[in-house]
Design an enzyme around this catalytic site. Structure first.
Site, PDB file in Angstrom:
ATOM      1  N   TYR A 142      18.298 -47.929  20.942  1.00 48.94           N
ATOM      2  CA  TYR A 142      19.721 -48.015  21.274  1.00 48.94           C
ATOM      3  C   TYR A 142      20.020 -47.414  22.652  1.00 48.94           C
ATOM      4  O   TYR A 142      21.092 -47.625  23.211  1.00 48.94           O
ATOM      5  CB  TYR A 142      20.586 -47.311  20.222  1.00 48.94           C
ATOM      6  CG  TYR A 142      20.566 -47.979  18.853  1.00 48.94           C
ATOM      7  CD1 TYR A 142      20.013 -49.240  18.670  1.00 48.94           C
ATOM      8  CD2 TYR A 142      21.090 -47.343  17.738  1.00 48.94           C
ATOM      9  CE1 TYR A 142      19.983 -49.841  17.425  1.00 48.94           C
ATOM     10  CE2 TYR A 142      21.072 -47.945  16.490  1.00 48.94           C
ATOM     11  CZ  TYR A 142      20.512 -49.193  16.341  1.00 48.94           C
ATOM     12  OH  TYR A 142      20.482 -49.785  15.104  1.00 48.94           O
ATOM     13  N   LYS A 189       6.799 -47.487  12.248  1.00 47.40           N
ATOM     14  CA  LYS A 189       6.135 -48.795  12.196  1.00 47.40           C
ATOM     15  C   LYS A 189       4.857 -48.660  13.042  1.00 47.40           C
ATOM     16  O   LYS A 189       4.625 -49.404  14.011  1.00 47.40           O
ATOM     17  CB  LYS A 189       7.098 -49.867  12.747  1.00 47.40           C
ATOM     18  CG  LYS A 189       6.659 -51.301  12.525  1.00 47.40           C
ATOM     19  CD  LYS A 189       6.692 -51.742  11.093  1.00 47.40           C
ATOM     20  CE  LYS A 189       6.168 -53.160  10.967  1.00 47.40           C
ATOM     21  NZ  LYS A 189       5.839 -53.558   9.595  1.00 47.40           N
ATOM     22  N   ASP A 221       9.288 -51.211   6.672  1.00 44.23           N
ATOM     23  CA  ASP A 221       9.526 -52.343   5.761  1.00 44.23           C
ATOM     24  C   ASP A 221       9.269 -51.923   4.314  1.00 44.23           C
ATOM     25  O   ASP A 221      10.026 -52.248   3.402  1.00 44.23           O
ATOM     26  CB  ASP A 221       8.691 -53.569   6.163  1.00 44.23           C
ATOM     27  CG  ASP A 221       7.277 -53.229   6.596  1.00 44.23           C
ATOM     28  OD1 ASP A 221       6.964 -52.032   6.760  1.00 44.23           O
ATOM     29  OD2 ASP A 221       6.464 -54.156   6.769  1.00 44.23           O
ATOM     30  N   ASP A 245      19.434 -45.972  11.153  1.00 42.94           N
ATOM     31  CA  ASP A 245      20.714 -46.661  11.050  1.00 42.94           C
ATOM     32  C   ASP A 245      20.678 -47.593   9.824  1.00 42.94           C
ATOM     33  O   ASP A 245      21.575 -47.589   8.970  1.00 42.94           O
ATOM     34  CB  ASP A 245      20.907 -47.479  12.346  1.00 42.94           C
ATOM     35  CG  ASP A 245      22.298 -48.046  12.476  1.00 42.94           C
ATOM     36  OD1 ASP A 245      23.153 -47.722  11.644  1.00 42.94           O
ATOM     37  OD2 ASP A 245      22.526 -48.835  13.417  1.00 42.94           O
ATOM     38  N   ASP A 249      22.227 -46.716   5.745  1.00 39.41           N
ATOM     39  CA  ASP A 249      23.229 -47.596   5.129  1.00 39.41           C
ATOM     40  C   ASP A 249      22.739 -48.115   3.787  1.00 39.41           C
ATOM     41  O   ASP A 249      23.496 -48.193   2.818  1.00 39.41           O
ATOM     42  CB  ASP A 249      23.538 -48.786   6.044  1.00 39.41           C
ATOM     43  CG  ASP A 249      24.780 -48.524   6.884  1.00 39.41           C
ATOM     44  OD1 ASP A 249      25.044 -47.338   7.177  1.00 39.41           O
ATOM     45  OD2 ASP A 249      25.481 -49.490   7.247  1.00 39.41           O
TER      46      ASP A 249
END
Ligand code: NAD
Length: 354
Positions: A142, A189, A221, A245, A249
């Protein structure tokens, strides 16, 4: 102890819920003999209306001068047509960046009294759910280099982390794990991304300073899948900005109740900004319908993380549990046989239970 707190009520239900957070904080201060020193500031749509910008400098300076910030929420349809930099939400990024809040704590707690709200099967969540996502907040994709080629047909975003950025968030996560179940899951990852390989090696290095904490690693994942398959295997999860992020959620949704979830954004010292995870809910603003519990739990997080007042924080959490046990519910968490209450009454019941 004197607690110097900057308060930003903001827009929509912000003023409604912040008032209840302050009510409960007042009761805690009385019980434990603390002095409260509040300063109120503008941010978001109300700041645009009154001074023409979403984050006035006086707000940033006032927050920096306090020990902690309590934020309601910002935004609403009235300001939806404004351009990027002038939108109320810009205040959030400005506060996080300006106050250097690199560590975002997002607890996902499913209260046993509200287990009906959880979309997962009963046997998966039996006994409740209590996990914490620690998300890196000021680095990664980001904040990396981004752009397009000349004719705009190709775009890129860059995910980069420095050792220092990983080390400071890892240390926050280990400290938190020490206070909880001494179990930490780092999510990356590393099978594909070089920045994740650096992330993993730094987490392993910091782990040597915390021999009592069991640390494991999981690819993002798999973590997304495991969160719905068996969320109780997790206690503290630490991860990058983008993965955090998404996973925070997902974790909050399995508790099924947006009005119940607080958050903290911290930096290296004890300073922090505390806010509910939900938005300004313009559809119910000023109607005494909003659930103030996410904000009241944010106040508990403030007492714990910025003021090191663990007992005071626990008293608030116990009071909330008692009020839920007694069957009181705001509309968003209402179910049959329960007593419906408004924002103010919910705040008063929790304050009384303290
Ligand atoms: P929202 O979280 O405000 O509302 C989503 C739904 O949840 C609505 O039906 C709302 O009534 C309900 N809800 C939210 N909080 C509640 C509470 N405490 N009690 C009961 N019900 C509650 O999300 P949205 O509708 O997508 O966004 C509305 C505005 O808030 C937008 O302008 C958005 O940009 C802004 N926003 C701000 C923040 C923030 O300040 N941190 C976060 C998200 C969205």
């Amino acid at each position: 102890m004197k607690l110097k707190i900057a308060v930003i009520p903001g827009d929509g239900i912000g003023p409604d819920i912040v008032a209840e957070g302050i009510k409960v904080l007042g009761e805690v201060a009385k019980k434990f003999n603390h002095t409260l020193d509040f300063s109120f500031y503008l941010a978001g749509g109300v700041a645009i209306d009154s001074v023409g910008e979403p984050l006035p400098e006086s707000t940033l300076l006032g927050c920096a001068d306090a020990q902690a910030v309590l934020l309601g929420s910002v935004g609403g349809p009235k300001w939806d047509d404004l351009k990027g930099d002038m939108r109320p939400e810009k205040a959030l990024l400005g506060l996080r960046g300006g106050l250097k809040l690199f560590c975002n704590l997002r607890p996902a707690i499913l209260y046993r009294q509200l287990s009906e709200a959880c979309p997962l099967k009963d046997h998966i969540i039996e006994g409740g759910l209590d996990l914490m996502v620690v998300r890196e907040l000021t680095g990664g994709i980001y904040f990396g280099d981004r752009g397009r080629n000349e004719n705009g047909t190709r775009a890129y975003d860059t995910m980069a982390y420095s050792e220092l950025e990983v080390e400071r968030i890892a240390r926050k996560a280990f400290e938190l794990a020490m206070k909880r179940k001494k179990k930490l899951m780092s999510v990356d990852k590393a099978n594909i991304l070089e920045s994740s390989r650096l992330w993993r090696s730094v987490v392993n290095r910091v782990a040597t300073e915390y021999p009592l904490v069991t640390v494991s690693h999981m690819y993002v994942d798999n973590a997304a899948m495991q969160l719905v398959r068996n969320p109780k295997q997790f206690d503290v999860i630490v991860t990058t900005n983008m993965f955090g992020d998404i996973l925070s959620d997902e974790a909050s949704m399995i508790t099924g109740s947006i009005g119940m979830l607080p958050s903290a954004s911290l930096r290296e010292d004890s300073f922090g900004m505390y806010e509910p995870i939900h938005g300004s809910a313009p559809d119910i603003a000023g109607q005494d319908k909003a659930n103030p519990i996410a904000t009241i739990l944010s106040v508990a997080m403030m007492l714990r993380h910025s003021f090191n007042l663990e007992e005071e924080a626990a008293v608030i959490e116990t009071a909330i549990s008692k009020v839920l046990d007694d069957g009181y519910r705001t509309l968003d968490i209402m179910s049959s046989q329960m007593h419906p209450v408004g924002t103010k009454e919910m705040g008063s019941l929790i304050a009384q239970a303290i």
